[in-house]
Design an enzyme around this catalytic site. Structure first.
Site, mmCIF file in Angstrom:
data_model
loop_
_atom_site.group_PDB
_atom_site.id
_atom_site.type_symbol
_atom_site.label_atom_id
_atom_site.label_comp_id
_atom_site.label_asym_id
_atom_site.label_seq_id
_atom_site.Cartn_x
_atom_site.Cartn_y
_atom_site.Cartn_z
ATOM 1 N N ASN A 157 -19.761 -1.904 -7.150
ATOM 2 C CA ASN A 157 -20.322 -0.697 -7.753
ATOM 3 C C ASN A 157 -21.633 -0.995 -8.465
ATOM 4 O O ASN A 157 -21.798 -2.065 -9.050
ATOM 5 C CB ASN A 157 -19.315 -0.065 -8.712
ATOM 6 C CG ASN A 157 -18.050 0.324 -7.968
ATOM 7 O OD1 ASN A 157 -18.027 0.369 -6.739
ATOM 8 N ND2 ASN A 157 -16.995 0.579 -8.713
ATOM 9 N N VAL A 158 -22.534 -0.037 -8.410
ATOM 10 C CA VAL A 158 -23.869 -0.184 -9.015
ATOM 11 C C VAL A 158 -24.017 0.708 -10.242
ATOM 12 O O VAL A 158 -25.097 0.836 -10.789
ATOM 13 C CB VAL A 158 -24.946 0.158 -7.962
ATOM 14 C CG1 VAL A 158 -24.919 -0.838 -6.810
ATOM 15 C CG2 VAL A 158 -24.815 1.587 -7.456
ATOM 16 N N ASP A 159 -22.910 1.331 -10.715
ATOM 17 C CA ASP A 159 -22.974 2.363 -11.771
ATOM 18 C C ASP A 159 -22.770 1.819 -13.189
ATOM 19 O O ASP A 159 -23.014 2.542 -14.156
ATOM 20 C CB ASP A 159 -21.939 3.459 -11.483
ATOM 21 C CG ASP A 159 -20.512 2.926 -11.377
ATOM 22 O OD1 ASP A 159 -19.708 3.509 -10.619
ATOM 23 O OD2 ASP A 159 -20.202 1.907 -12.040
ATOM 24 N N HIS A 218 -23.567 -6.015 -5.493
ATOM 25 C CA HIS A 218 -24.580 -5.148 -4.879
ATOM 26 C C HIS A 218 -25.639 -4.687 -5.878
ATOM 27 O O HIS A 218 -26.331 -3.697 -5.655
ATOM 28 C CB HIS A 218 -23.896 -3.935 -4.219
ATOM 29 C CG HIS A 218 -22.973 -4.321 -3.118
ATOM 30 N ND1 HIS A 218 -21.959 -3.508 -2.664
ATOM 31 C CD2 HIS A 218 -22.881 -5.450 -2.376
ATOM 32 C CE1 HIS A 218 -21.299 -4.129 -1.686
ATOM 33 N NE2 HIS A 218 -21.831 -5.294 -1.503
HETATM 34 N N1 APR Z 1 -8.558 5.224 -6.689
HETATM 35 C C1 APR Z 1 -8.545 4.185 -5.809
HETATM 36 N N2 APR Z 1 -9.174 4.213 -4.598
HETATM 37 C C2 APR Z 1 -9.800 5.353 -4.265
HETATM 38 C C3 APR Z 1 -9.832 6.492 -5.118
HETATM 39 C C4 APR Z 1 -9.188 6.378 -6.378
HETATM 40 N N3 APR Z 1 -9.193 7.386 -7.246
HETATM 41 N N4 APR Z 1 -10.551 7.474 -4.490
HETATM 42 C C5 APR Z 1 -10.947 6.965 -3.289
HETATM 43 N N5 APR Z 1 -10.494 5.696 -3.153
HETATM 44 C C6 APR Z 1 -10.724 4.760 -2.048
HETATM 45 C C7 APR Z 1 -10.982 5.403 -0.694
HETATM 46 O O1 APR Z 1 -9.779 5.619 0.002
HETATM 47 C C8 APR Z 1 -11.848 4.343 -0.006
HETATM 48 O O2 APR Z 1 -11.038 3.414 0.703
HETATM 49 O O3 APR Z 1 -11.915 4.064 -2.360
HETATM 50 C C9 APR Z 1 -12.531 3.622 -1.172
HETATM 51 C C10 APR Z 1 -14.020 3.887 -1.288
HETATM 52 O O4 APR Z 1 -14.610 3.366 -0.151
HETATM 53 P P1 APR Z 1 -16.205 3.352 0.037
HETATM 54 O O5 APR Z 1 -16.757 4.674 -0.244
HETATM 55 O O6 APR Z 1 -16.419 2.727 1.353
HETATM 56 O O7 APR Z 1 -16.714 2.399 -1.136
HETATM 57 P P2 APR Z 1 -16.752 0.812 -1.222
HETATM 58 O O8 APR Z 1 -15.556 0.188 -0.586
HETATM 59 O O9 APR Z 1 -17.064 0.468 -2.599
HETATM 60 O O10 APR Z 1 -18.042 0.522 -0.304
HETATM 61 C C11 APR Z 1 -18.523 -0.752 -0.261
HETATM 62 O O11 APR Z 1 -20.445 -0.135 0.890
HETATM 63 O O12 APR Z 1 -21.668 1.534 1.122
HETATM 64 C C12 APR Z 1 -21.722 0.310 0.654
HETATM 65 O O13 APR Z 1 -22.934 -0.738 -1.040
HETATM 66 C C13 APR Z 1 -22.021 0.259 -0.816
HETATM 67 O O14 APR Z 1 -20.823 -0.906 -2.498
HETATM 68 C C14 APR Z 1 -20.685 -0.074 -1.388
HETATM 69 C C15 APR Z 1 -19.999 -0.787 -0.256
#
Ligand code: APR
Length: 242
Positions: free
Chosen positions: A101-103, A118
């Site tokens: 996460n970047v937040d 990231h």
């Molecule tokens: N609690 C837990 N998990 C959750 C929740 C929640 N409240 N809401 C959604 N999710 C899950 C979703 O099911 C999904 O599998 O979080 C995941 C989010 O996935 P992504 O949007 O792909 O995010 P992330 O895994 O962090 O992506 C990785 O990809 O796009 C690049 O640089 C960006 O850091 C990011 C990286």
């Protein structure tokens, strides 16, 4: 079972993704974009090519995400991880928090010493002189923001096609290889190299746990894969040890 893993280990590594911030009101990366951004694919905006093509557009997109993040508060999932870090470190045990996460909501929740794989959109870098500094002012007065040297500034995040900061990645790998328990929280486990960390930990003999409302490519590899949200589950799972 997870409580047993927590009781038995003296080194924990935690990997978080966008899902951990979802209950704070920040859409995940793969959630459909809304409003004026609905017609943009984040995968296309988060690239050096997009910035070269239209730096003002990309800068406005990140500024919108900064504004959203500034308006949000860390949720119980973030706070539970901060408490776990305090408990582990007070007991002389190792705790490593690795985030995609970047937040910086983890830091706002009190977490320390994070490995930001990231980068973050709260730090911006000049594309000419390389000067880097924190930028908390929201919104930016101009897009893209300018450096004193006249150069264009960009967010210090890792875009698709760019390499991760070497020392941060090496520390994350080390933590995964040497932990007794690895937690994969709120990540789709689709983006490498972060997506491999869980398997690295499992291969090194660690207990592995995933929390996600949906199945991910990592689910078949972990000891326990829990369907649910981190904001609801982490406070209970991480507090009780009896
Ligand atoms: N609690 C837990 N998990 C959750 C929740 C929640 N409240 N809401 C959604 N999710 C899950 C979703 O099911 C999904 O599998 O979080 C995941 C989010 O996935 P992504 O949007 O792909 O995010 P992330 O895994 O962090 O992506 C990785 O990809 O796009 C690049 O640089 C960006 O850091 C990011 C990286």
């Amino acid at each position: 079972m997870i409580r047993g893993f927590l009781r038995e280990t003296d080194a924990i590594a935690v990997l978080t993704g966008a899902g951990v911030s979802a209950e704070s009101g920040i859409p995940t990366f793969r959630d459909a974009q809304t409003g004026l951004w609905a017609r943009y694919d984040p995968m296309e905006l988060a690239t050096p090519q997009a910035f070269a093509r239209d730096p003002a557009l990309v800068s406005r997109w990140y500024d919108e995400r900064r504004r959203k993040s500034a308006d949000c508060e860390p949720n119980p999932g973030h706070l539970a991880l901060t408490r776990l870090q305090e408990e582990f470190e007070a007991a002389g045990k190792h705790f490593t928090l690795i985030t995609q996460n970047v937040d910086r909501l983890h830091q706002r929740a009190g977490s320390r010493g994070l490995l930001e794989l990231h980068g973050t959109f709260w730090v911006w870098r000049c594309t000419s002189c390389g000067e880097e500094r924190e930028e908390w002012e929201v919104p930016f007065p101009e897009h893209p923001p300018r450096c004193q040297c006249g150069g264009t500034r960009r967010p210090s995040v890792v875009w698709f096609g760019e390499t991760l900061p070497e020392s941060v990645l090496a520390a994350a790998w080390q933590a995964a290889e040497h932990c007794g328990l690895f937690l994969s929280l709120g990540t789709s486990s689709l983006v490498e190299p972060a997506a491999s960390l869980g398997r690295v930990a499992a291969a090194a003999g660690a207990k592995t746990v995933e929390i996600n409302p949906q199945e991910t490519p990592l689910s078949p590899w972990v000891d326990v894969s829990v369907r649910g949200t981190t904001g609801k589950l982490l406070p209970t799972i991480l507090s009780a040890r009896e």
